[in-house]
Design a protein around this motif. Structure first.
Motif, mmCIF file in Angstrom:
data_model
loop_
_atom_site.group_PDB
_atom_site.id
_atom_site.type_symbol
_atom_site.label_atom_id
_atom_site.label_comp_id
_atom_site.label_asym_id
_atom_site.label_seq_id
_atom_site.Cartn_x
_atom_site.Cartn_y
_atom_site.Cartn_z
ATOM 1 N N LEU A 141 0.865 -1.169 0.000
ATOM 2 C CA LEU A 141 0.000 0.000 0.000
ATOM 3 C C LEU A 141 0.904 1.222 0.000
ATOM 4 O O LEU A 141 1.752 1.374 0.888
ATOM 5 C CB LEU A 141 -0.907 0.005 1.227
ATOM 6 C CG LEU A 141 -1.863 -1.166 1.386
ATOM 7 C CD1 LEU A 141 -2.736 -0.976 2.621
ATOM 8 C CD2 LEU A 141 -2.721 -1.343 0.151
ATOM 9 N N VAL A 142 0.724 2.073 -1.004
ATOM 10 C CA VAL A 142 1.584 3.234 -1.167
ATOM 11 C C VAL A 142 0.775 4.492 -0.884
ATOM 12 O O VAL A 142 -0.180 4.809 -1.604
ATOM 13 C CB VAL A 142 2.168 3.288 -2.588
ATOM 14 C CG1 VAL A 142 3.069 4.503 -2.743
ATOM 15 C CG2 VAL A 142 2.932 2.000 -2.895
ATOM 16 N N GLU A 143 1.170 5.195 0.169
ATOM 17 C CA GLU A 143 0.453 6.400 0.601
ATOM 18 C C GLU A 143 1.141 7.652 0.096
ATOM 19 O O GLU A 143 2.354 7.674 -0.100
ATOM 20 C CB GLU A 143 0.397 6.432 2.131
ATOM 21 C CG GLU A 143 -0.308 5.252 2.745
ATOM 22 C CD GLU A 143 0.166 4.977 4.157
ATOM 23 O OE1 GLU A 143 -0.504 4.210 4.860
ATOM 24 O OE2 GLU A 143 1.198 5.536 4.548
ATOM 25 N N SER A 144 0.353 8.701 -0.055
ATOM 26 C CA SER A 144 0.892 10.009 -0.419
ATOM 27 C C SER A 144 -0.078 11.087 0.046
ATOM 28 O O SER A 144 -1.234 10.799 0.374
ATOM 29 C CB SER A 144 1.098 10.103 -1.930
ATOM 30 O OG SER A 144 -0.122 9.933 -2.614
ATOM 31 N N GLY A 145 0.427 12.318 0.094
ATOM 32 C CA GLY A 145 -0.444 13.452 0.376
ATOM 33 C C GLY A 145 -0.288 14.087 1.733
ATOM 34 O O GLY A 145 -0.918 15.106 2.014
ATOM 35 N N SER A 175 -3.877 9.903 -0.249
ATOM 36 C CA SER A 175 -4.176 8.840 -1.201
ATOM 37 C C SER A 175 -3.430 7.577 -0.793
ATOM 38 O O SER A 175 -2.331 7.655 -0.229
ATOM 39 C CB SER A 175 -3.750 9.234 -2.621
ATOM 40 O OG SER A 175 -4.420 10.374 -3.055
ATOM 41 N N CYS A 176 -4.015 6.442 -1.093
ATOM 42 C CA CYS A 176 -3.371 5.160 -0.816
ATOM 43 C C CYS A 176 -3.719 4.211 -1.951
ATOM 44 O O CYS A 176 -4.894 3.888 -2.155
ATOM 45 C CB CYS A 176 -3.848 4.592 0.513
ATOM 46 S SG CYS A 176 -3.302 2.906 0.839
ATOM 47 N N ALA A 177 -2.708 3.799 -2.682
ATOM 48 C CA ALA A 177 -2.913 2.925 -3.826
ATOM 49 C C ALA A 177 -2.296 1.555 -3.578
ATOM 50 O O ALA A 177 -1.212 1.447 -2.994
ATOM 51 C CB ALA A 177 -2.290 3.540 -5.070
ATOM 52 N N GLN A 192 2.952 2.396 4.843
ATOM 53 C CA GLN A 192 4.124 2.753 5.637
ATOM 54 C C GLN A 192 3.863 3.956 6.531
ATOM 55 O O GLN A 192 4.653 4.248 7.429
ATOM 56 C CB GLN A 192 5.314 3.050 4.714
ATOM 57 C CG GLN A 192 5.308 4.419 4.040
ATOM 58 C CD GLN A 192 4.328 4.531 2.889
ATOM 59 O OE1 GLN A 192 3.637 3.575 2.517
ATOM 60 N NE2 GLN A 192 4.264 5.712 2.284
ATOM 61 N N GLY A 193 2.782 4.655 6.284
ATOM 62 C CA GLY A 193 2.447 5.828 7.079
ATOM 63 C C GLY A 193 2.886 7.109 6.414
ATOM 64 O O GLY A 193 3.919 7.169 5.753
#
Length: 121
Positions: free
Chosen positions: A4-8, A21-23, A113-114
């Motif tokens: 799970l890849v988070e951003s923002g 966002s989490c993709a 990963q947070g």
């Protein structure tokens, strides 16, 4: 390997907005419930919001009316729109998803990963 890849995340002033966002990265069969949790300084990880595959959502009382969770099933992505942010929202936000990697398997829980959200007063 599924991740799970988070951003923002980032730094914002009190009253401001951020969108997380989490993709899902990697091949999966299906994504079931997805959600966001947070862990502030000295605090336990707590639920922020969840959303089912069909779009039913739940929220922590502390964020109702300010945060909105949504998802794009085609892109296996979940979002968290955060408005009217307060200093007490400062935390590391974690994405969580129940994923089925191949047909016939039971869902397993995955964590991002947070991403740090800091709200200044």
């Amino acid at each position: 390997q599924v991740q799970l890849v988070e951003s923002g995340g980032g730094l914002v002033q009190s009253g401001g907005s951020l969108r997380l966002s989490c993709a899902v990265s990697g091949s999966i069969f299906s994504a079931y419930a997805m959600g966001w949790y947070r862990q502030g300084p000295g605090n336990k990880r707590e639920l922020v919001a969840t959303i089912s595959r069909g779009g039913m959502s739940t929220y922590a009382d502390s964020v109702k009316g300010r945060f909105t969770i949504s998802r794009d099933n085609a892109e296996n992505t979940v979002y968290l729109q955060m408005n009217s942010l307060k200093p007490e929202d400062t935390a590391v936000f974690y994405c969580n998803a129940d994923l089925v990697l191949t047909s016939g398997e039971f869902p397993r829980s995955y964590w991002g990963q947070g991403t740090q959200v800091t709200v200044s007063s």
